[in-house]
Motif scaffolding. Structure first.
Motif, PDB file in Angstrom:
ATOM      1  N   ASN A 196       0.662  -0.877  -0.361  1.00 17.68           N
ATOM      2  CA  ASN A 196      -0.377  -0.122  -0.279  1.00 17.68           C
ATOM      3  C   ASN A 196       1.422   1.314  -0.067  1.00 17.68           C
ATOM      4  O   ASN A 196       0.201   2.009   0.030  1.00 17.68           O
ATOM      5  CB  ASN A 196      -1.044   0.007   1.674  1.00 17.68           C
ATOM      6  CG  ASN A 196      -2.127  -0.512   0.894  1.00 17.68           C
ATOM      7  OD1 ASN A 196      -2.608  -0.648  -0.369  1.00 17.68           O
ATOM      8  ND2 ASN A 196      -2.354  -1.554   1.968  1.00 17.68           N
ATOM      9  N   THR A 244      -0.905   8.055  -8.489  1.00 16.28           N
ATOM     10  CA  THR A 244      -1.632   7.991  -9.523  1.00 16.28           C
ATOM     11  C   THR A 244      -1.354   6.169 -10.298  1.00 16.28           C
ATOM     12  O   THR A 244      -0.411   6.038  -9.312  1.00 16.28           O
ATOM     13  CB  THR A 244      -1.758   8.356 -10.644  1.00 16.28           C
ATOM     14  OG1 THR A 244      -0.795   8.067 -11.133  1.00 16.28           O
ATOM     15  CG2 THR A 244      -2.185  10.452 -10.098  1.00 16.28           C
ATOM     16  N   VAL A 245      -2.616   5.770 -10.522  1.00 16.61           N
ATOM     17  CA  VAL A 245      -2.376   4.346 -10.949  1.00 16.61           C
ATOM     18  C   VAL A 245      -1.650   3.946 -12.630  1.00 16.61           C
ATOM     19  O   VAL A 245      -0.571   3.059 -12.217  1.00 16.61           O
ATOM     20  CB  VAL A 245      -3.999   3.596 -11.654  1.00 16.61           C
ATOM     21  CG1 VAL A 245      -4.287   2.533 -12.110  1.00 16.61           C
ATOM     22  CG2 VAL A 245      -5.141   3.603 -10.047  1.00 16.61           C
ATOM     23  N   SER A 280      -1.756  12.315  -3.885  1.00 14.06           N
ATOM     24  CA  SER A 280      -2.033  11.149  -5.192  1.00 14.06           C
ATOM     25  C   SER A 280      -2.531  12.176  -5.749  1.00 14.06           C
ATOM     26  O   SER A 280      -3.112  11.936  -7.083  1.00 14.06           O
ATOM     27  CB  SER A 280      -3.204   9.975  -4.469  1.00 14.06           C
ATOM     28  OG  SER A 280      -3.349  10.416  -4.322  1.00 14.06           O
ATOM     29  N   ASN A 300      -0.092   3.128  -3.192  1.00 13.43           N
ATOM     30  CA  ASN A 300      -1.368   3.666  -3.684  1.00 13.43           C
ATOM     31  C   ASN A 300      -1.309   4.653  -2.885  1.00 13.43           C
ATOM     32  O   ASN A 300      -2.005   5.357  -3.453  1.00 13.43           O
ATOM     33  CB  ASN A 300      -2.306   2.672  -3.930  1.00 13.43           C
ATOM     34  CG  ASN A 300      -2.276   1.545  -2.484  1.00 13.43           C
ATOM     35  OD1 ASN A 300      -2.396   2.268  -1.802  1.00 13.43           O
ATOM     36  ND2 ASN A 300      -2.838   0.308  -2.677  1.00 13.43           N
ATOM     37  N   LYS A 301      -0.935   5.018  -2.292  1.00 19.20           N
ATOM     38  CA  LYS A 301      -1.022   5.710  -1.069  1.00 19.20           C
ATOM     39  C   LYS A 301      -0.657   7.060  -1.544  1.00 19.20           C
ATOM     40  O   LYS A 301      -1.170   8.348  -1.174  1.00 19.20           O
ATOM     41  CB  LYS A 301      -0.812   6.110   0.928  1.00 19.20           C
ATOM     42  CG  LYS A 301      -0.948   4.971   1.430  1.00 19.20           C
ATOM     43  CD  LYS A 301      -2.606   5.121   1.642  1.00 19.20           C
ATOM     44  CE  LYS A 301      -2.705   4.067   2.416  1.00 19.20           C
ATOM     45  NZ  LYS A 301      -4.553   3.878   2.997  1.00 19.20           N
ATOM     46  N   GLN A 335       2.067   4.561 -10.453  1.00 22.32           N
ATOM     47  CA  GLN A 335       2.826   2.656  -9.853  1.00 22.32           C
ATOM     48  C   GLN A 335       2.970   2.516 -11.174  1.00 22.32           C
ATOM     49  O   GLN A 335       3.820   1.333 -11.008  1.00 22.32           O
ATOM     50  CB  GLN A 335       1.462   2.834  -8.793  1.00 22.32           C
ATOM     51  CG  GLN A 335       1.362   3.292  -8.000  1.00 22.32           C
ATOM     52  CD  GLN A 335      -0.325   2.833  -7.252  1.00 22.32           C
ATOM     53  OE1 GLN A 335      -0.306   1.394  -6.860  1.00 22.32           O
ATOM     54  NE2 GLN A 335      -1.304   3.456  -6.772  1.00 22.32           N
TER      55      GLN A 335
END
Lengths: 84, 192
Positions: free
Chosen positions: B22, B29-30, B73, B25-26, B33
Motif C-alpha cells: 500500500n 496515481t495508478v 496522489s 498507492n497512498k 504506479q
C-alpha cells in the motif's frame, strides 16, 4: 478504547519517524506531525500505514488529506473504528 | 508561482521502504504506479515523482494561499522522454491547474522546480549545513539592493514561508527545501 490510549498509541507509532525527538516530551493532541515533530512528508505515509495496521482500518484519501496533527489522527481512527 | 523540492537520494534509498504493501498507492496515481513498477530502477522514478509532487504542492499552495493538505496522489505527474543537458522536464496536474517541472538528478540528490508560468529563477543547492533563510535574504537584498538586516522570513497562517521587509509582507515567489545533507532554495527574478 479511551482517548488517552489512542494518543499513547499514536505517540508510539510516530516515535521512530520523529526527527525532533525533544518534542515527544510535550506530546499531546495538539502536536503537529510536521511542524512539531519534523516528520518528513514521505514518512507520513509510513505513519498512516502503521495506523492502518495497528487498528486494522483503512484510511481513505479524504481522511489522509487531513492527517496533520495528533488530534486529526485520533478523530480519523475513532470514526473508522465506529464505522466498522 | 514557483516551488521546489530536494531529495537526499542516498538517504532516500536507505529510509524509503517502497515495497511495503500500500505504500505506492497512498502516494501515486495508478498510471504513476505502473510506470514505477515497469521502470529499470523503480526508486529513481519514485523519488522523481515525489519531488515533482512536493515542488508543485508548494507552488500551488503559495499561488492560491491554501491551508495545508496531505494529498500527494492528487498531483498527476508526467515526464518527457528526453533528458536535455542533464535536466529532465515534465508536467504536473492538480485539479484544473498545470505546472511545468524541471528535474536535476545526480547520483546523490534530486532537485525539482515547478512553475505555474514561465519565470526566470535563481536557484542554489547546498550540500552543507547552512542558514538557508539568511542565504535567501542575502541574495534577495543584493538584487534590490537594500539592507539585508531589514528583511526576515516567517511562515504565514498557512505555514507558507514569506519574506518581510521591515513589517511588510512582500509576496515574493520563492521556495525552500531541506532533506538530509542537502538544502536548496529558488527565488523568482521579478521587478516587483
Amino acid at each position: 478504547m479511551t482517548d488517552k490510549e489512542i494518543v499513547e498509541k499514536i505517540k508510539k507509532i510516530v516515535t521512530p519517524y520523529t526527527q525532533n525527538k525533544p518534542a515527544l516530551e510535550n506530546f499531546d493532541e495538539n502536536t503537529d506531525f510536521i511542524n512539531d515533530l519534523k516528520i518528513n512528508s514521505a514518512n507520513l505515509v509510513d505513519v498512516i500505514l502503521d495506523v492502518e495496521d495497528e487498528y486494522n482500518i483503512e484510511i481513505d484519501n479524504d481522511s489522509m488529506n487531513e492527517m496533520l496533527t495528533v488530534k486529526d489522527a485520533k478523530r480519523i481512527i475513532e470514526s473508522k473504528l465506529a464505522a466498522r | 508561482m514557483i516551488g521546489n523540492d530536494i531529495i537526499d537520494f542516498t538517504l532516500f534509498l536507505k529510509e524509503t521502504n517502497w515495497k511495503r504493501p500500500n505504500f505506492l498507492n497512498k502516494i501515486y496515481t495508478v498510471k504513476e504506479q505502473e510506470q514505477i513498477l515497469n521502470a529499470p530502477d523503480p526508486p529513481v522514478l519514485i523519488a522523481i515523482f515525489w519531488a515533482m509532487k512536493e515542488a508543485t504542492y508548494k507552488a500551488h499552495h503559495r499561488k492560491f494561499s491554501l491551508p495545508r493538505k496531505y494529498n500527494p496522489s492528487n498531483y498527476e505527474c508526467s515526464l518527457s522522454e528526453k533528458e536535455v543537458n542533464g535536466i529532465i522536464s515534465g508536467d504536473i496536474k492538480i485539479l484544473d491547474n498545470k505546472y511545468a517541472a524541471e528535474i536535476w538528478k545526480s547520483e546523490t540528490f534530486i532537485h525539482c522546480t515547478a512553475k505555474a508560468s514561465e519565470v526566470k529563477i535563481f536557484q542554489k543547492i547546498y550540500k552543507e549545513e547552512v542558514d538557508i533563510k539568511s542565504e535567501i535574504i542575502t541574495h534577495y537584498s543584493d538584487f534590490k539592493p537594500l539592507n539585508p538586516l531589514d528583511f526576515s522570513i516567517r511562515k504565514d497562517e498557512n505555514y507558507i514561508p514569506q519574506i518581510f521587509h521591515l513589517e511588510e509582507e512582500l509576496n515574493v515567489p520563492f521556495s525552500i527545501s531541506h532533506d538530509g545533507a542537502y538544502s536548496a532554495f529558488i527565488l523568482a527574478l521579478t521587478n516587483s
